[in-house]
Scaffold this motif. Structure first.
Motif, PDB file in Angstrom:
ATOM      1  N   ASP A   1      30.059  21.031  64.340  1.00 18.90           N
ATOM      2  CA  ASP A   1      29.103  21.575  65.334  1.00 18.90           C
ATOM      3  C   ASP A   1      29.413  20.401  66.664  1.00 18.90           C
TER       4      ASP A   1
ATOM      5  N   TRP B   1      15.530  28.601  60.979  1.00 17.15           N
ATOM      6  CA  TRP B   1      14.446  29.502  61.743  1.00 17.15           C
ATOM      7  C   TRP B   1      13.100  29.483  60.790  1.00 17.15           C
TER       8      TRP B   1
ATOM      9  N   ARG C   1      22.909  25.758  61.014  1.00 20.04           N
ATOM     10  CA  ARG C   1      22.137  24.419  61.519  1.00 20.04           C
ATOM     11  C   ARG C   1      20.755  24.648  61.727  1.00 20.04           C
ATOM     12  N   TYR C   2      20.683  25.747  62.501  1.00 19.54           N
ATOM     13  CA  TYR C   2      19.183  26.006  62.992  1.00 19.54           C
ATOM     14  C   TYR C   2      18.207  26.611  61.846  1.00 19.54           C
TER      15      TYR C   2
ATOM     16  N   ASP D   1      12.700  32.353  68.373  1.00 17.65           N
ATOM     17  CA  ASP D   1      11.797  31.982  67.210  1.00 17.65           C
ATOM     18  C   ASP D   1      10.329  32.195  67.619  1.00 17.65           C
TER      19      ASP D   1
ATOM     20  N   ASP E   1      23.361  36.266  65.320  1.00 21.15           N
ATOM     21  CA  ASP E   1      23.263  34.950  65.452  1.00 21.15           C
ATOM     22  C   ASP E   1      22.208  34.600  65.841  1.00 21.15           C
ATOM     23  N   TYR E   2      21.631  35.282  67.036  1.00 21.21           N
ATOM     24  CA  TYR E   2      20.342  34.741  67.691  1.00 21.21           C
ATOM     25  C   TYR E   2      19.171  35.728  67.347  1.00 21.21           C
TER      26      TYR E   2
ATOM     27  N   GLU F   1      20.852  26.523  71.273  1.00 19.90           N
ATOM     28  CA  GLU F   1      19.523  26.267  70.579  1.00 19.90           C
ATOM     29  C   GLU F   1      18.272  26.253  71.279  1.00 19.90           C
TER      30      GLU F   1
ATOM     31  N   ASP G   1      12.675  26.843  77.086  1.00 19.20           N
ATOM     32  CA  ASP G   1      11.563  26.083  76.445  1.00 19.20           C
ATOM     33  C   ASP G   1      10.157  26.329  77.100  1.00 19.20           C
TER      34      ASP G   1
ATOM     35  N   LYS H   1      17.681  30.092  70.670  1.00 23.47           N
ATOM     36  CA  LYS H   1      17.062  30.462  69.459  1.00 23.47           C
ATOM     37  C   LYS H   1      15.473  29.776  69.457  1.00 23.47           C
ATOM     38  N   ARG H   2      15.182  28.582  69.968  1.00 26.82           N
ATOM     39  CA  ARG H   2      14.031  28.330  69.737  1.00 26.82           C
ATOM     40  C   ARG H   2      13.022  29.367  70.854  1.00 26.82           C
TER      41      ARG H   2
ATOM     42  N   HIS I   1      25.866  28.071  63.726  1.00 28.04           N
ATOM     43  CA  HIS I   1      24.714  28.596  63.693  1.00 28.04           C
ATOM     44  C   HIS I   1      23.656  28.406  62.336  1.00 28.04           C
TER      45      HIS I   1
END
Length: 584
Positions: A42, A82, A79-80, A168, A236-237, A161, A112, A164-165, A77
Motif C-alpha cells: 500500500d 468499514w 486496509r480500510y 461510510d 471496492d468503495y 481513503e 471529509d 471511503k470515509r 483496499h
C-alpha cells in the motif's frame, strides 16, 4: 505483488517501482498483457514504460498522489475498516436523489468536509447522494468531466481513503451513494491511454475527438477496462449506483451493446453481494429500450435522466425559448402534461431544434415511472448557462415559482432529483470552472467559452473566466443562507414535500399511466392526480379557479393559504403558488 498492464502493440514494457526497474513478461494466456512480480505494498509508487516512452501512470491506477501525470500508487483496499458493515443497500424505486459536487458543496472542497454536512441531507429527507465525477483530473478544482484516470480518486478531494470515509458516513446515516462516471471520453490533458493501446478509434468521432473504442479491433479489452472500472467503484468503495454520463455519445455497432454488457455485469455483482446496485443513464435519445429489462429486449439499465420533463418545466417557469427550449416553449403546459403522463415529450414527434423527428414512445405497461428521473435543475442546466444562474437567480423575487417547481418535481411520477443548494434557493451561482495546468489548454478553454456565448449575444466581459479561482469560489454554497429568510421558508417547503413523498404511497406509484392531468395554457395553471393525491400549481400572477371535483379534500401542504374546493369543485389558488391535497 503482481503488476499487469495491457499494451498489445508494445515490444517491451518496463515496470518502475520504488526506484527499481524491471522488464515485464508477456502473459502466455492473455493476448497483449504483460505481467511481473515486485516487492510493493500500500502506497508504493510505480509506473510503466512502453518501449522507449518515459514512465507512465498505470491505466488501471487506483491512486494518483501527484496528479494524472505522476506515478501511480498501490492501494490495498483491505486496509480500510468499514464501520457500516451491515448496510443493506437502497434500490432506486422510492428514491429521492441529491446531486452534489464535492469541490463546491463546501468551501474546503473535500470528502471529509462534505461528509460533515450529510446530516443536512438526512433532515431534508433525500435517500441518495449523487456525486459528480471524482476521478483524477488536472489541477485542484473542476467539474470532473475531464477526468483521465477512470479507476483513481481525485487526490485533492481526499483520495481513496477520503471517498471511503464519505461513503461510510453516508451509509451510517442511511444514505445511499451514486457516483457519476464518464465512459464516453477522457479529458484533453493527462490522458496517457493511447500510449498503451487502442483505447480510442478514428472509426468514429465525437465532440471530444476520436471515440472510445467499443467496436473496433481491441475493443474487447477496452470494454473490459470500462466495465472493470465500474465494478470497482461498486465493490471496492461500496457505491450503490452509477450515473453514466452522456451514453448517447458511446458509439457502438456491435451486436451485444456495451451498455447491455455493463448492466449484466452490475446485476451479477449485485447478486453476488446480495444487495441492490443500479445504473442511471444520461441520454438524449428518448429510447425506452435503454431502461427496458434485458429479458424484454432492452439494455437493462435501471433508470435514466429525463431532460424532456426539465425542459418543459423550465420553459413554463421562465418563458425561455432559445436552443432546445424552442420545442417546448410553443405550449409549455401541454408539454409538461405530456411528460407527466407519457414520460417523453419527443416520442417520435418532430423536433424543430434537431430538424427531424426524435424519440420513441414509452410503453407504460413495461417501464415503471421510477425509471425516469425528474428535476428542475442539474449541474448541466445551470452550469452551462453563461453565468451559471440557478432558478433562484432567474426567478429572483418569485419564491412562489420556486415552490411550484419543487411541488412538480417532488410529487411527479418520476424519481426526483435535487441539485445541491436548490432546496434553500441558494443565492450563489454554479458556474463553469477549470484548473488546467497546461497554459495553452487553459487559454483555449477560456477563449472557447467566451466565443460560445458571444454567439448567443453575451458580451465577453460578462462570461466568467473558467480559470479564475474566483469563478469556483463564487460557486461554493453559502451555508449561512438556510438559517435566514427567504431561504429558510424554501428549505422547510422542500422538507415537507419530500416527507409527503415518503408518507403517501400514491406518490411512489410506479404506474405512469395512473397520472391524470388538467391545465390551462393561457391562465398558466396545471393540476394532476395521482391516486387520491391532488397537486395544483399556478404559475400565473393572478389567482386561478382550478376544477378539482367536489370530493372533500384536506390540505397536505400549501405554499399560501387556499380556498376550496368549493361546492362547484373549484380550488381558488393564489398566483405563483401551489398546493398538495388528499381527497377522501
Amino acid at each position: 505483488m503482481q503488476f499487469e498492464v495491457w499494451a498489445p502493440q508494445a515490444g517491451r514494457v518496463t515496470l518502475h517501482c520504488e526506484g527499481a526497474a524491471q522488464a515485464l513478461e508477456k502473459d502466455p494466456e492473455r493476448e497483449g498483457w504483460w505481467t511481473g512480480e515486485a516487492d510493493a505494498g500500500d502506497g508504493s509508487r510505480y509506473a510503466f514504460a512502453v518501449d522507449d516512452s518515459p514512465p507512465l501512470p498505470d491505466p488501471r491506477s487506483r491512486r494518483q498522489p501527484d496528479g494524472p501525470d505522476g506515478a501511480s500508487a498501490v492501494v490495498d483496499h483491505a486496509r480500510y475498516a468499514w464501520r457500516s458493515e451491515s448496510w443493506p443497500g437502497l434500490p432506486p424505486a422510492g428514491a429521492v436523489l441529491y446531486e452534489l459536487h464535492v469541490g463546491t458543496y463546501t468551501r474546503e472542497g473535500t470528502f471529509d468536509a462534505a461528509a460533515a454536512r450529510l446530516e443536512h441531507l438526512v433532515e431534508l429527507g433525500v435517500t441518495h447522494v449523487e456525486l459528480m465525477p471524482i476521478c483524477s483530473f488536472p489541477g485542484r478544482h473542476g467539474w470532473g468531466y475531464d477526468g483521465v484516470a477512470p479507476w483513481a480518486v481525485h487526490e485533492p478531494y481526499g483520495g481513496p481513503e477520503g471517498l471511503k470515509r464519505f461513503v461510510d458516513r453516508a451509509h451510517e446515516l442511511g444514505l445511499g451513494v451514486v457516483l457519476d462516471v464518464v465512459h464516453n471520453h477522457l479529458g484533453p490533458s493527462g490522458n496517457h491511454l493511447p500510449d498503451f493501446g487502442p483505447y480510442f478509434t478514428d472509426t468514429h468521432h465525437t465532440p471530444w475527438g476520436s471515440a472510445v473504442n467499443l467496436d473496433a479491433p481491441g475493443s474487447d479489452e477496452v470494454r473490459g477496462y470500462l466495465i472493470g472500472s465500474a465494478l470497482a467503484w461498486l465493490r471496492d468503495y461500496r457505491i450503490d449506483g452509477l450515473r453514466l454520463d452522456a451514453v448517447h455519445a458511446l458509439v457502438d455497432s456491435r451486436a451485444l451493446p456495451f451498455l447491455e454488457e455493463l448492466s449484466a455485469a452490475v446485476d451479477a455483482l449485485a447478486a453476488d453481494l446480495d444487495h441492490p446496485l443500479f445504473l442511471i443513464a444520461e441520454s438524449d435519445l428518448n429510447d425506452p429500450r435503454l431502461v427496458t429489462p434485458r429479458t424484454e429486449g432492452g439494455l437493462g439499465l435501471h433508470a435514466q435522466w429525463n431532460d424532456d420533463f426539465h425542459h418543459a418545466l423550465h420553459t413554463a417557469l421562465t418563458g425561455e425559448s432559445q436552443g432546445y427550449y424552442a420545442d417546448f416553449a410553443r405550449a409549455p403546459f401541454a408539454a409538461l402534461a405530456k411528460t407527466l403522463t407519457g414520460g417523453f415529450f419527443h416520442d417520435g414527434t418532430y423536433s424543430g431544434f434537431r430538424g427531424r423527428h426524435h424519440g420513441r414512445p414509452l410503453d407504460r405497461t413495461r417501464v415503471a415511472a421510477h425509471r425516469l428521473l425528474g428535476y428542475a435543475q442539474t449541474h448541466d442546466q445551470v452550469g452551462n448557462r453563461a453565468q451559471g444562474d440557478r432558478l433562484s437567480i432567474l426567478l429572483s423575487g418569485s419564491p412562489g415559482l420556486l415552490a411550484c417547481a419543487a411541488a412538480l418535481v417532488l410529487t411527479a411520477p418520476f424519481t426526483p432529483m435535487v441539485l445541491m443548494g436548490e432546496e434553500w434557493a441558494a443565492g450563489t451561482p454554479w458556474q463553469y470552472f477549470t484548473d488546467h495546468t497546461d497554459p495553452e489548454l487553459a487559454e483555449a478553454v477560456r477563449r472557447g467559452r467566451r466565443r460560445e456565448f458571444a454567439a448567443h449575444g453575451w458580451a465577453e466581459e460578462d462570461v466568467p473566466d473558467p480559470q479564475d479561482p474566483a469563478t469556483r469560489d463564487r460557486s461554493c454554497l453559502d451555508w449561512s443562507e438556510p438559517e435566514r429568510e427567504p431561504h429558510a421558508r424554501v428549505l422547510a417547503w422542500y422538507r415537507r414535500l419530500i416527507a409527503l413523498r415518503h408518507e403517501q404511497p400514491d406518490l411512489t406509484d410506479p404506474d405512469l399511466a395512473d397520472t391524470k392531468v388538467a391545465y390551462d395554457e393561457e391562465a398558466h395553471w396545471l393540476a394532476f392526480r395521482r391516486g387520491d393525491v391532488r397537486v395544483a400549481v399556478n404559475l400565473g400572477k393572478e389567482a386561478a379557479a382550478i376544477p378539482l371535483g367536489t370530493r372533500p379534500a384536506r390540505v397536505l401542504a400549501a405554499w399560501d393559504p387556499v380556498e376550496g374546493p368549493d361546492e362547484d369543485g373549484l380550488l381558488h389558488l393564489p398566483g405563483e403558488s401551489c398546493v398538495v391535497l388528499l381527497q377522501d
